[in-house]
Design a protein around this motif. Structure first.
Motif, short mmCIF file in Angstrom:
data_model
loop_
_atom_site.label_atom_id
_atom_site.label_comp_id
_atom_site.label_asym_id
_atom_site.label_seq_id
_atom_site.Cartn_x
_atom_site.Cartn_y
_atom_site.Cartn_z
N ALA A 101 35.43 40.50 38.64
CA ALA A 101 34.67 41.59 39.26
C ALA A 101 34.99 42.92 38.56
O ALA A 101 34.09 43.73 38.33
N GLU A 102 36.26 43.13 38.25
CA GLU A 102 36.64 44.37 37.56
C GLU A 102 36.02 44.43 36.17
O GLU A 102 35.58 45.50 35.73
N ALA A 128 39.17 38.92 41.24
CA ALA A 128 39.40 40.35 41.01
C ALA A 128 39.23 40.69 39.53
O ALA A 128 38.56 41.67 39.19
N GLN A 129 39.81 39.90 38.65
CA GLN A 129 39.69 40.16 37.21
C GLN A 129 38.24 40.14 36.76
O GLN A 129 37.78 41.00 36.00
N TRP A 147 35.40 31.46 39.36
CA TRP A 147 36.72 31.87 39.84
C TRP A 147 37.39 30.86 40.77
O TRP A 147 38.59 30.97 41.02
N ARG A 149 38.93 45.50 49.10
CA ARG A 149 39.82 44.37 49.33
C ARG A 149 38.94 43.17 49.65
O ARG A 149 38.00 43.27 50.43
N HIS A 170 32.43 45.41 36.60
CA HIS A 170 32.34 46.83 36.90
C HIS A 170 32.52 47.68 35.64
O HIS A 170 31.82 48.65 35.42
N ARG A 224 42.87 36.10 42.43
CA ARG A 224 43.24 36.94 41.28
C ARG A 224 42.18 36.86 40.19
O ARG A 224 41.81 37.85 39.59
N SER A 258 36.73 50.76 44.80
CA SER A 258 37.76 49.76 45.10
C SER A 258 37.46 49.13 46.46
O SER A 258 36.78 49.70 47.31
N VAL A 286 40.66 44.81 44.67
CA VAL A 286 39.75 44.74 43.54
C VAL A 286 39.35 46.15 43.15
O VAL A 286 38.87 46.91 43.99
N VAL A 325 31.26 43.56 44.34
CA VAL A 325 32.07 42.39 44.65
C VAL A 325 31.30 41.46 45.59
O VAL A 325 31.26 40.24 45.39
#
Length: 155
Positions: free
Chosen positions: A148-149, A145-146, A32, A107, A152, A142, A105, A12, A19
């Motif tokens: 959370a990004e 991650a999308q 999610w 994981r 951010h 996935r 970043s 991520v 996160v």
């Protein structure tokens, strides 16, 4: 009792603390995790906390009740939560963890060790259908991650 392990992880591009805060905002897990609604039943940010997840569509589904058995947070934003599944349908244990990998970043790691019902028949069923649960977890991570990004990027 036979057990099945499901494990997945995702990189991520967001700080570990962001996160962690996102994944432990229990009602937001439905953003999610498909077909799932999560509720905190009490102090769900420490050992002994109770949460439950409704998995299904409308009135058709089941409650997955969980007790938090470990809760650890580190200064770098890394953190982990272990749960014991105590419901009628889902039983076993699991963990999710955020591992910092620099300031922007991390994981996210998720595993579940599930008790399979029905002895050999349950084990056979898992061999035939377990891939679909693994695929679903991979897709959910996935999406995590999308999202959370995107959070951010909006900060």
């Amino acid at each position: 009792m036979r057990r099945a392990l499901v494990r997945s992880d995702v990189l991520v591009a967001a700080p570990a603390r962001l996160v962690w805060d996102y994944v432990t905002d229990w009602p937001r897990q439905g953003e999610w995790i498909p077909m799932t609604r999560v509720e905190a039943l009490d102090a769900a940010d420490r050992v002994g906390g109770l949460i439950r997840a409704w998995t299904g569509v409308g009135p058709v589904g089941f409650w997955d009740t969980m007790t938090i058995t470990a809760w650890e947070e580190q200064p770098d934003g890394s953190a982990r939560c272990e749960v014991l599944h105590t419901g009628r349908v889902v039983r076993g244990d699991g963990e999710f963890a955020v591992v910092a990998d620099g300031p922007d970043s991390c994981r996210f790691v998720w595993w579940e060790r599930l008790d399979l019902p029905f002895g050999r028949l349950g084990a056979l069923g898992w061999r035939l259908t377990g891939w679909s649960m693994r695929s679903g977890v991979d897709a959910a991570l996935r999406r995590l991650a999308q999202r959370a990004e995107a959070l951010h990027a909006a900060v």
